[in-house]
Design a protein around this motif. Structure first.
Motif, PDB file in Angstrom:
ATOM      1  N   MET A  36       0.893  -1.877   0.319  1.00 54.13           N
ATOM      2  CA  MET A  36       0.186  -0.077   0.090  1.00 54.13           C
ATOM      3  C   MET A  36       0.659   1.509   0.248  1.00 54.13           C
ATOM      4  O   MET A  36       0.872   1.824   0.762  1.00 54.13           O
ATOM      5  CB  MET A  36      -1.341  -0.159   1.198  1.00 54.13           C
ATOM      6  N   GLY A  37       1.365   1.227  -1.006  1.00 58.11           N
ATOM      7  CA  GLY A  37       2.715   2.256  -1.270  1.00 58.11           C
ATOM      8  C   GLY A  37       2.205   3.759  -0.921  1.00 58.11           C
ATOM      9  O   GLY A  37       0.823   4.642  -2.160  1.00 58.11           O
ATOM     10  N   LEU A  38       2.805   5.132  -0.807  1.00 57.79           N
ATOM     11  CA  LEU A  38       2.637   6.280  -0.803  1.00 57.79           C
ATOM     12  C   LEU A  38       0.903   6.609  -0.459  1.00 57.79           C
ATOM     13  O   LEU A  38      -0.114   7.482  -0.948  1.00 57.79           O
ATOM     14  CB  LEU A  38       2.303   6.930  -2.162  1.00 57.79           C
ATOM     15  N   THR A  39       0.368   5.749   0.596  1.00 59.79           N
ATOM     16  CA  THR A  39      -0.844   6.147   1.317  1.00 59.79           C
ATOM     17  C   THR A  39      -0.952   7.432   1.683  1.00 59.79           C
ATOM     18  O   THR A  39      -0.247   7.825   2.619  1.00 59.79           O
ATOM     19  CB  THR A  39      -1.688   4.987   2.053  1.00 59.79           C
ATOM     20  N   ALA A  40      -2.399   7.716   1.958  1.00 58.71           N
ATOM     21  CA  ALA A  40      -2.266   8.809   3.163  1.00 58.71           C
ATOM     22  C   ALA A  40      -2.470   8.900   3.699  1.00 58.71           C
ATOM     23  O   ALA A  40      -2.930   7.411   4.304  1.00 58.71           O
ATOM     24  CB  ALA A  40      -3.541  10.504   2.047  1.00 58.71           C
ATOM     25  N   PRO A  41      -2.337   9.743   4.594  1.00 54.19           N
ATOM     26  CA  PRO A  41      -3.265   9.509   6.755  1.00 54.19           C
ATOM     27  C   PRO A  41      -4.064   8.824   6.944  1.00 54.19           C
ATOM     28  O   PRO A  41      -4.967   9.762   6.333  1.00 54.19           O
ATOM     29  CB  PRO A  41      -2.565  10.938   6.821  1.00 54.19           C
ATOM     30  N   THR A  44       1.958   6.654   4.312  1.00 50.13           N
ATOM     31  CA  THR A  44       3.147   5.602   4.373  1.00 50.13           C
ATOM     32  C   THR A  44       4.383   5.535   2.974  1.00 50.13           C
ATOM     33  O   THR A  44       3.649   6.647   2.621  1.00 50.13           O
ATOM     34  CB  THR A  44       2.600   4.180   4.140  1.00 50.13           C
ATOM     35  N   THR A  45       5.120   5.090   2.814  1.00 51.95           N
ATOM     36  CA  THR A  45       5.971   6.030   1.928  1.00 51.95           C
ATOM     37  C   THR A  45       6.001   4.948   0.668  1.00 51.95           C
ATOM     38  O   THR A  45       4.644   3.804   0.594  1.00 51.95           O
ATOM     39  CB  THR A  45       7.511   5.152   2.769  1.00 51.95           C
ATOM     40  N   ASP A  71       5.231   1.653   7.201  1.00 52.50           N
ATOM     41  CA  ASP A  71       5.025   3.383   8.363  1.00 52.50           C
ATOM     42  C   ASP A  71       5.550   4.298   8.302  1.00 52.50           C
ATOM     43  O   ASP A  71       6.206   4.272   8.960  1.00 52.50           O
ATOM     44  CB  ASP A  71       4.315   2.656   9.482  1.00 52.50           C
ATOM     45  N   VAL A  72       5.091   5.928   8.353  1.00 52.46           N
ATOM     46  CA  VAL A  72       5.842   6.908   8.490  1.00 52.46           C
ATOM     47  C   VAL A  72       5.765   7.316   9.662  1.00 52.46           C
ATOM     48  O   VAL A  72       7.012   7.684  10.457  1.00 52.46           O
ATOM     49  CB  VAL A  72       4.709   8.139   7.533  1.00 52.46           C
ATOM     50  N   LEU A  73       5.235   7.281  10.133  1.00 49.57           N
ATOM     51  CA  LEU A  73       5.164   7.358  11.837  1.00 49.57           C
ATOM     52  C   LEU A  73       6.552   6.403  12.613  1.00 49.57           C
ATOM     53  O   LEU A  73       6.592   7.567  13.356  1.00 49.57           O
ATOM     54  CB  LEU A  73       3.313   7.586  12.788  1.00 49.57           C
ATOM     55  N   ALA A  74       6.029   5.406  11.765  1.00 47.34           N
ATOM     56  CA  ALA A  74       7.312   4.777  13.392  1.00 47.34           C
ATOM     57  C   ALA A  74       8.369   4.888  12.089  1.00 47.34           C
ATOM     58  O   ALA A  74       9.584   5.164  13.242  1.00 47.34           O
ATOM     59  CB  ALA A  74       6.648   3.198  12.786  1.00 47.34           C
ATOM     60  N   GLN A  75       8.764   5.197  11.033  1.00 44.05           N
ATOM     61  CA  GLN A  75       9.748   6.002  10.875  1.00 44.05           C
ATOM     62  C   GLN A  75       9.780   7.075  11.610  1.00 44.05           C
ATOM     63  O   GLN A  75      11.328   7.248  11.676  1.00 44.05           O
ATOM     64  CB  GLN A  75       9.553   6.354   9.264  1.00 44.05           C
ATOM     65  N   LEU A  76       9.287   7.871  11.934  1.00 42.90           N
ATOM     66  CA  LEU A  76       9.454   8.898  12.686  1.00 42.90           C
ATOM     67  C   LEU A  76      10.103   8.816  14.298  1.00 42.90           C
ATOM     68  O   LEU A  76      10.867   9.699  14.093  1.00 42.90           O
ATOM     69  CB  LEU A  76       8.751   9.890  12.070  1.00 42.90           C
ATOM     70  N   ALA A  77       9.309   8.337  14.662  1.00 46.06           N
ATOM     71  CA  ALA A  77       9.455   8.020  15.777  1.00 46.06           C
ATOM     72  C   ALA A  77      11.092   7.316  15.910  1.00 46.06           C
ATOM     73  O   ALA A  77      11.804   8.264  16.822  1.00 46.06           O
ATOM     74  CB  ALA A  77       8.915   6.977  16.419  1.00 46.06           C
ATOM     75  N   TYR A  78      11.899   6.437  15.364  1.00 48.47           N
ATOM     76  CA  TYR A  78      13.114   6.137  15.416  1.00 48.47           C
ATOM     77  C   TYR A  78      14.351   7.199  14.824  1.00 48.47           C
ATOM     78  O   TYR A  78      14.982   7.482  15.628  1.00 48.47           O
ATOM     79  CB  TYR A  78      12.759   4.895  14.182  1.00 48.47           C
ATOM     80  N   ALA A  79      13.559   7.588  13.348  1.00 49.09           N
ATOM     81  CA  ALA A  79      14.462   8.580  12.939  1.00 49.09           C
ATOM     82  C   ALA A  79      15.002  10.125  13.964  1.00 49.09           C
ATOM     83  O   ALA A  79      15.590  10.902  14.511  1.00 49.09           O
ATOM     84  CB  ALA A  79      13.734   9.490  11.352  1.00 49.09           C
ATOM     85  N   THR A  80      14.083  10.366  14.807  1.00 43.89           N
ATOM     86  CA  THR A  80      13.846  10.689  15.970  1.00 43.89           C
ATOM     87  C   THR A  80      14.790  10.746  17.031  1.00 43.89           C
ATOM     88  O   THR A  80      15.506  11.765  17.293  1.00 43.89           O
ATOM     89  CB  THR A  80      12.684  11.474  16.429  1.00 43.89           C
ATOM     90  N   ARG A  81      14.470   9.701  16.865  1.00 47.52           N
ATOM     91  CA  ARG A  81      15.411   8.966  18.103  1.00 47.52           C
ATOM     92  C   ARG A  81      16.777   9.497  18.199  1.00 47.52           C
ATOM     93  O   ARG A  81      18.217   9.798  18.700  1.00 47.52           O
ATOM     94  CB  ARG A  81      15.436   7.775  18.876  1.00 47.52           C
ATOM     95  N   GLY A  82      17.145   8.442  16.508  1.00 46.06           N
ATOM     96  CA  GLY A  82      18.549   9.458  15.850  1.00 46.06           C
ATOM     97  C   GLY A  82      19.333  10.393  15.993  1.00 46.06           C
ATOM     98  O   GLY A  82      20.372  10.711  16.020  1.00 46.06           O
ATOM     99  N   LEU A 131       7.950  14.862  -3.164  1.00 42.75           N
ATOM    100  CA  LEU A 131       8.036  16.430  -3.852  1.00 42.75           C
ATOM    101  C   LEU A 131       6.419  16.140  -4.991  1.00 42.75           C
ATOM    102  O   LEU A 131       5.120  16.837  -4.871  1.00 42.75           O
ATOM    103  CB  LEU A 131       8.777  17.148  -3.336  1.00 42.75           C
ATOM    104  N   GLN A 132       6.847  16.050  -5.659  1.00 40.22           N
ATOM    105  CA  GLN A 132       6.821  15.444  -6.996  1.00 40.22           C
ATOM    106  C   GLN A 132       5.258  15.207  -7.348  1.00 40.22           C
ATOM    107  O   GLN A 132       3.944  15.350  -7.844  1.00 40.22           O
ATOM    108  CB  GLN A 132       7.975  14.972  -8.132  1.00 40.22           C
ATOM    109  N   ARG A 133       5.469  14.023  -5.906  1.00 42.67           N
ATOM    110  CA  ARG A 133       3.926  13.149  -5.912  1.00 42.67           C
ATOM    111  C   ARG A 133       2.761  13.701  -5.116  1.00 42.67           C
ATOM    112  O   ARG A 133       1.761  12.708  -4.524  1.00 42.67           O
ATOM    113  CB  ARG A 133       4.643  11.807  -5.807  1.00 42.67           C
ATOM    114  N   GLY A 134       3.728  14.609  -4.882  1.00 48.41           N
ATOM    115  CA  GLY A 134       2.407  15.454  -3.325  1.00 48.41           C
ATOM    116  C   GLY A 134       2.092  14.330  -2.170  1.00 48.41           C
ATOM    117  O   GLY A 134       0.935  14.837  -1.722  1.00 48.41           O
ATOM    118  N   ALA A 135       3.467  14.010  -2.162  1.00 54.11           N
ATOM    119  CA  ALA A 135       3.359  13.028  -0.876  1.00 54.11           C
ATOM    120  C   ALA A 135       4.100  13.652   0.611  1.00 54.11           C
ATOM    121  O   ALA A 135       4.129  13.827   1.208  1.00 54.11           O
ATOM    122  CB  ALA A 135       3.773  11.662  -0.857  1.00 54.11           C
TER     123      ALA A 135
END
Length: 639
Positions: free
Chosen positions: A57-62, A70-71, A76-87, A253-257
């Motif tokens: 389910m690629g590039l699914t809106a919130p 999703t990417t 899942d973008v939220l899961a990636q954001l949590a780990y990325a913030t910690r890093g 950006l080009q795909r509006g995601a």
């Protein structure tokens, strides 16, 4: 006699020392943002799923299933954001600690030790500053294999390239502090170098270190984001930069995601904003002198100038009539009689708004006549300087005028409410109508400017219409008035003696021919010969120019010699006001008698300390008592 130590002996309630600053909106918002993002980076990975899980389910809106969508590959973008913030937070804090330690080592330790160590450390700092930071980071990162390019590697690279600027600032500040008296005293006491650095120097540099740490953290996060966006970041670690890199490679950006690249960018921006807001309060957190400064209250009303009513002769001035008789504390409101007063202070109170408010000036009323020298005497801490600062509107938070009025009766007949002046009016008022010579004024001259430049600056500000030649002539005339050769206009302050510098400051105070001059310990740190010469000049100038003087000093014998009237101050109040002769012969208040008795004489009875004036000593035909007076004066000058 009244117990003068009763107030000191009274028990005072204990209060805990304030460690944190007074809460403010900036600090609250900054701490709130940092705490929320920090908790998200710390606890978020335990609350979300696997950030690497791939879904069809690629590039699914919130949506409810995926709050931030999703990417491209369904992660899942939220899961990636949590780990990325910690890093990113881990790299930022790591770089902040390492860069601050390096800057302290090369900036503080090197400059304090001095010699070859300081030269070597300074050379290395200069070399690191010459090399462009970002290109150096890119080159180093490019040479590190991708498999070895983890969070620690990136953090070390960023710390090595980011400490030099802070080290230069710390070195300059340390060089300024190392020659201070308290540092010299620690050396004389035999303290070891590490203790002098850690106990004496470091606390004074904590605001700089804390500020540099804050900027190192946000700088590291931004630099890591830039490196990761270019593909040179931590290859095996999740950070906000790698997240943006993946979004860019997936043409988000080009795909509006927007949900793929906006959240990490927003986290970076908010975290930087939070650190910046906290940085505003760093000085207040670390410097104990700033912790108790209250926030300025917003006042909708603005004080307006109001005329001051005058009463007939014999009016009461806050408990003291002008003939020196001390009355009860509770007296009717009144003002000074119309007898040539130039400055009137009525019911003035000044409070230091600390955790436990200090009432430095309490319901003080004074009248200063034209051409008069009014002495203000009292022990240290009784409020003399605070009163002078309030009259000149120089007090700053936490000091605050809580009640009363200060009125200057101008030569043209207008009554000016000093407390109602705005900034521009106050600037025009100072030096022109009222000037001040501060404690230790001889050290107030700028060491890198000539005497002429500093005197000329006053005229340029207040007399812009004067030509260059007129200003030069006025500066020379002012120096001649105080007994200084006008050729000294070309001199620098270090080329003058202490007495000459003090005379220059007095000349600056008289440059615009003010109506009132406030002298706050004008002869501090001067020997008695120079002191007497300066005071003789002041008396002569007072007679020639007709200005009034509020003379503040601890030296009661000196005060009795030069003042027309004397006001005795204790615990922020005027306890007695009378002529100098009345104070010397018939003091009314027990505290005044206590002050008189505190100056014992080597000749005669206790309290017989009064210096002989110039007129008395100039009389040749004096009985033996005159010699006794001279001896007493000499004894007083050798205190």
């Amino acid at each position: 006699m009244t117990d003068l130590n009763a107030d000191l002996a009274a028990p005072r309630p204990r209060t805990g020392r304030r460690v944190l600053p007074r809460w403010s909106p900036k600090l609250a918002i900054g701490v709130g943002i940092i705490v929320v993002i920090g908790l998200w980076g710390l606890l978020g990975p335990f609350l979300v799923g696997d950030p690497e899980a791939i879904r069809d389910m690629g590039l699914t809106a919130p949506s409810r299933t995926h709050l931030l969508g999703t990417t491209q590959t369904g992660q899942d973008v939220l899961a990636q954001l949590a780990y990325a913030t910690r890093g990113s937070l881990f790299i930022g804090l790591l770089v902040g600690v390492m860069a601050t330690v390096l800057s302290a080592l090369f900036g503080i330790v090197g400059s304090y030790v001095g010699g070859l160590v300081d030269e070597a450390f300074s050379l290395l700092s200069n070399l690191m500053l010459v090399i462009p930071g970002l290109p150096l980071v890119i080159v180093i990162s490019a040479f590190v294999p991708a498999s070895a390019r983890g969070s620690w590697t990136i953090a070390v690279v960023l710390a090595i390239t980011g400490w030099a600027g802070s080290a230069r600032v710390l070195r300059a500040q340390t060089l300024s502090l190392r020659n201070r008296d308290y540092i010299q005293a620690a050396r004389v006491a035999g303290e070891k170098r590490w203790r002098v650095i850690g106990v004496e120097l470091l606390p004074n540099l904590l605001p700089l270190l804390a500020s540099q740490f804050v900027f190192a953290v946000i700088g590291a996060i931004l630099s890591e984001t830039g490196l990761s966006f270019l593909g040179l970041g931590a290859a095996n670690s999740a950070t906000l930069g790698t997240m943006l890199n993946y979004a860019q490679n997936g043409f988000a950006l080009q795909r509006g995601a927007w949900w793929w690249f906006v959240p990490p960018g927003l986290i970076i921006a908010l975290f930087g904003c939070g650190l910046a807001l906290v940085n505003f309060s760093i000085d207040e957190i670390i410097n104990p002198r700033l912790r108790d400064i209250p926030r300025r209250e917003r006042r909708n009303r603005r004080r307006t100038q109001r005329p001051v009513k005058r009463l007939d002769d014999g009016a009461v001035l806050d408990g003291t009539v002008l003939d020196g008789t001390v009355l009860d504390d509770a007296v009717p409101d009144g003002t000074v009689p119309d007898d040539g007063a130039v400055l009137t202070v009525r019911h003035l109170s000044v409070t230091y708004r600390t955790e436990r408010p200090v009432h430095a000036v309490r319901d003080v009323s004074l009248a200063l006549r034209r051409g008069e020298i009014l002495g203000l005497v009292g022990e240290s801490g009784c409020g003399k300087t605070t009163l002078a600062y309030a009259i000149n509107r120089l007090h700053r938070p936490p000091a605050e005028v809580t009640s009363g009025s200060i009125t200057l009766h101008d030569r043209d007949g207008e009554d000016l409410d000093v407390l109602a002046f705005d900034r521009d009016e106050l600037r025009a008022f100072r030096w022109d109508k009222l000037s001040m010579v501060f404690q230790g004024a001889m050290n107030a001259l700028n060491p890198v400017l000539t005497i002429r430049a500093q005197l000329d600056d006053v005229l340029t500000t207040h007399r812009p219409s004067m030509s260059r030649g007129e200003r030069h002539e006025r500066c020379a005339e002012a120096l001649r008035l105080v007994g200084v050769d006008p050729r000294r206009l070309k001199a620098y302050p270090h080329e003058l003696s202490g007495g000459m510098r003090q005379r220059v400051m007095i000349a600056m105070a008289l440059l615009l021919e003010p109506q009132v001059v406030l002298l706050d310990e004008p002869t501090t740190a001067l020997d008695v010969v120079v002191q007497r010469g300066i005071l003789r000049e002041l008396l002569r100038l007072r007679t020639a120019l007709g200005f009034a003087v509020l003379f503040i000093t601890h030296d009661l014998p000196l005060m009795l010699e030069v003042s027309d009237r004397i006001a005795v101050m204790r615990d922020g109040r005027i306890v007695e006001e009378a002529t100098a002769e009345q104070i010397a012969a018939e003091p009314r208040h027990p505290y005044t008698r206590h002050l008189l008795d505190s100056f014992p004489s080597l000749v005669g009875e206790r309290g017989a300390f009064i210096r002989a004036g110039e007129d008395e000593r100039s009389q040749a035909a004096q009985p033996p008592a005159a010699a006794s007076d001279d001896g007493i004066a000499a004894e007083a000058e050798t205190r």
